[in-house]
Design a protein around this motif. Structure first.
Motif, mmCIF file in Angstrom:
data_model
loop_
_atom_site.group_PDB
_atom_site.id
_atom_site.type_symbol
_atom_site.label_atom_id
_atom_site.label_comp_id
_atom_site.label_asym_id
_atom_site.label_seq_id
_atom_site.Cartn_x
_atom_site.Cartn_y
_atom_site.Cartn_z
ATOM 1 N N ARG A 227 13.199 -1.375 0.057
ATOM 2 C CA ARG A 227 12.657 -1.188 1.398
ATOM 3 C C ARG A 227 11.613 -2.255 1.717
ATOM 4 O O ARG A 227 11.576 -2.785 2.831
ATOM 5 N N GLN A 228 10.784 -2.588 0.733
ATOM 6 C CA GLN A 228 9.777 -3.616 0.966
ATOM 7 C C GLN A 228 10.440 -4.982 1.168
ATOM 8 O O GLN A 228 10.006 -5.772 2.003
ATOM 9 N N TRP A 229 11.500 -5.259 0.420
ATOM 10 C CA TRP A 229 12.213 -6.529 0.589
ATOM 11 C C TRP A 229 12.730 -6.639 2.026
ATOM 12 O O TRP A 229 12.629 -7.689 2.652
ATOM 13 N N ILE A 230 13.285 -5.543 2.548
ATOM 14 C CA ILE A 230 13.795 -5.550 3.916
ATOM 15 C C ILE A 230 12.659 -5.812 4.906
ATOM 16 O O ILE A 230 12.794 -6.627 5.819
ATOM 17 N N ARG A 231 11.531 -5.131 4.728
ATOM 18 C CA ARG A 231 10.386 -5.370 5.623
ATOM 19 C C ARG A 231 9.956 -6.837 5.575
ATOM 20 O O ARG A 231 9.669 -7.444 6.606
ATOM 21 N N ASP A 232 9.896 -7.392 4.371
ATOM 22 C CA ASP A 232 9.438 -8.775 4.193
ATOM 23 C C ASP A 232 10.404 -9.795 4.789
ATOM 24 O O ASP A 232 10.004 -10.908 5.127
ATOM 25 N N HIS A 233 11.679 -9.450 4.891
ATOM 26 C CA HIS A 233 12.705 -10.385 5.358
ATOM 27 C C HIS A 233 13.343 -9.968 6.688
ATOM 28 O O HIS A 233 14.382 -10.514 7.075
ATOM 29 N N ALA A 234 12.733 -9.045 7.393
ATOM 30 C CA ALA A 234 13.326 -8.471 8.609
ATOM 31 C C ALA A 234 13.706 -9.536 9.636
ATOM 32 O O ALA A 234 14.732 -9.400 10.310
ATOM 33 N N ASP A 235 12.924 -10.583 9.746
ATOM 34 C CA ASP A 235 13.228 -11.620 10.741
ATOM 35 C C ASP A 235 14.508 -12.392 10.429
ATOM 36 O O ASP A 235 15.066 -13.037 11.321
ATOM 37 N N ASP A 236 14.979 -12.318 9.198
ATOM 38 C CA ASP A 236 16.175 -13.050 8.787
ATOM 39 C C ASP A 236 17.420 -12.168 8.708
ATOM 40 O O ASP A 236 18.495 -12.654 8.366
ATOM 41 N N ILE A 237 17.279 -10.885 9.008
ATOM 42 C CA ILE A 237 18.379 -9.921 8.862
ATOM 43 C C ILE A 237 18.969 -9.607 10.232
ATOM 44 O O ILE A 237 18.247 -9.300 11.171
ATOM 45 N N ASP A 238 20.298 -9.669 10.326
ATOM 46 C CA ASP A 238 20.982 -9.365 11.580
ATOM 47 C C ASP A 238 21.549 -7.950 11.623
ATOM 48 O O ASP A 238 21.550 -7.307 12.671
ATOM 49 N N ILE A 239 22.063 -7.480 10.502
ATOM 50 C CA ILE A 239 22.686 -6.156 10.426
ATOM 51 C C ILE A 239 22.307 -5.527 9.092
ATOM 52 O O ILE A 239 22.302 -6.197 8.059
ATOM 53 N N ILE A 240 22.013 -4.231 9.131
ATOM 54 C CA ILE A 240 21.776 -3.467 7.897
ATOM 55 C C ILE A 240 22.849 -2.386 7.819
ATOM 56 O O ILE A 240 23.082 -1.654 8.784
ATOM 57 N N TYR A 241 23.489 -2.306 6.665
ATOM 58 C CA TYR A 241 24.480 -1.264 6.422
ATOM 59 C C TYR A 241 23.918 -0.316 5.374
ATOM 60 O O TYR A 241 23.509 -0.748 4.285
ATOM 61 N N VAL A 242 23.879 0.981 5.696
ATOM 62 C CA VAL A 242 23.408 1.997 4.759
ATOM 63 C C VAL A 242 24.619 2.778 4.284
ATOM 64 O O VAL A 242 25.276 3.459 5.063
ATOM 65 N N SER A 243 24.907 2.670 3.006
ATOM 66 C CA SER A 243 26.102 3.343 2.493
ATOM 67 C C SER A 243 25.789 4.703 1.882
ATOM 68 O O SER A 243 26.696 5.443 1.557
ATOM 69 N N ARG A 244 24.526 5.010 1.760
ATOM 70 C CA ARG A 244 24.150 6.256 1.100
ATOM 71 C C ARG A 244 23.777 7.315 2.109
ATOM 72 O O ARG A 244 22.785 7.196 2.796
ATOM 73 N N SER A 245 24.569 8.362 2.185
ATOM 74 C CA SER A 245 24.164 9.489 3.011
ATOM 75 C C SER A 245 23.295 10.405 2.155
ATOM 76 O O SER A 245 23.337 10.351 0.928
ATOM 77 N N ALA A 246 22.495 11.199 2.819
ATOM 78 C CA ALA A 246 21.549 12.051 2.097
ATOM 79 C C ALA A 246 21.170 13.225 2.979
ATOM 80 O O ALA A 246 21.409 13.217 4.184
ATOM 81 N N GLY A 247 20.541 14.222 2.367
ATOM 82 C CA GLY A 247 19.961 15.304 3.146
ATOM 83 C C GLY A 247 18.797 14.761 3.960
ATOM 84 O O GLY A 247 18.269 13.679 3.685
ATOM 85 N N ARG A 248 18.378 15.511 4.954
ATOM 86 C CA ARG A 248 17.356 15.024 5.872
ATOM 87 C C ARG A 248 16.069 14.588 5.182
ATOM 88 O O ARG A 248 15.562 13.500 5.472
ATOM 89 N N PRO A 249 15.458 15.380 4.283
ATOM 90 C CA PRO A 249 14.185 14.943 3.686
ATOM 91 C C PRO A 249 14.300 13.611 2.936
ATOM 92 O O PRO A 249 13.454 12.729 3.101
ATOM 93 N N LEU A 250 15.344 13.452 2.145
ATOM 94 C CA LEU A 250 15.517 12.201 1.403
ATOM 95 C C LEU A 250 15.825 11.051 2.359
ATOM 96 O O LEU A 250 15.286 9.952 2.219
#
Length: 149
Positions: free
Chosen positions: A85-108
């Protein structure tokens, strides 16, 4: 690209798009998953935390599919943890699309993915395949698709 996928690319006209110049050049896609590293042959993909071939998971397969549809795209496999998550924050300006493959319950999912709402990046989520008829989190978040909980 894998020769074994030639027929599938033809089915969705990917080769036609490639010939027209739509190849993903200058696009960065981040795949969030749990410990998925690229295979050694996946020179178009990188993982800032794992060596190639260290762990093959769902994210590895998604990265290959992204490459088949957009062969010039830069794919980064990022773990679903604090470091990722920190890597994504640090590189957000260089990212065009994020794909999340992990589904989870609401709290997680809230713990793991709510920070994505603050980024100005297109987020694509799996909707779940847990043998039920409901859409899972993080796809269920209102910020994802205007869905209500």
């Amino acid at each position: 690209m894998l020769k074994e996928n030639d027929a599938e690319r033809r089915k969705v006209n990917a080769d036609t798009w490639h010939a027209a110049g739509y190849t993903g050049k200058d696009v960065t896609v981040v795949c969030i998953d749990d410990k998925s590293a690229p295979h050694a042959h996946m020179v178009y993909a990188e993982s800032p935390f794992l060596d190639p071939g260290e762990e093959v998971g769902h994210g590895t397969n998604v990265a290959q599919c992204v490459h088949e549809m957009a062969p010039d795209v830069r794919v980064v496999l990022v773990q679903s943890n604090d470091e990722g998550r920190q890597w994504i924050r640090d590189h957000a300006d260089d990212i065009d699309i994020i794909y999340v493959s992990r589904s989870a319950g609401r709290p997680l999912a809230e713990h793991s993915y709510s920070f994505l709402d603050d980024l100005d990046i297109t987020v694509v989520c799996s909707s779940g395949n847990d043998e039920d008829d409901r859409v899972n989190f993080p796809s269920r978040f209102p910020w994802r698709a205007g869905l209500s909980n």
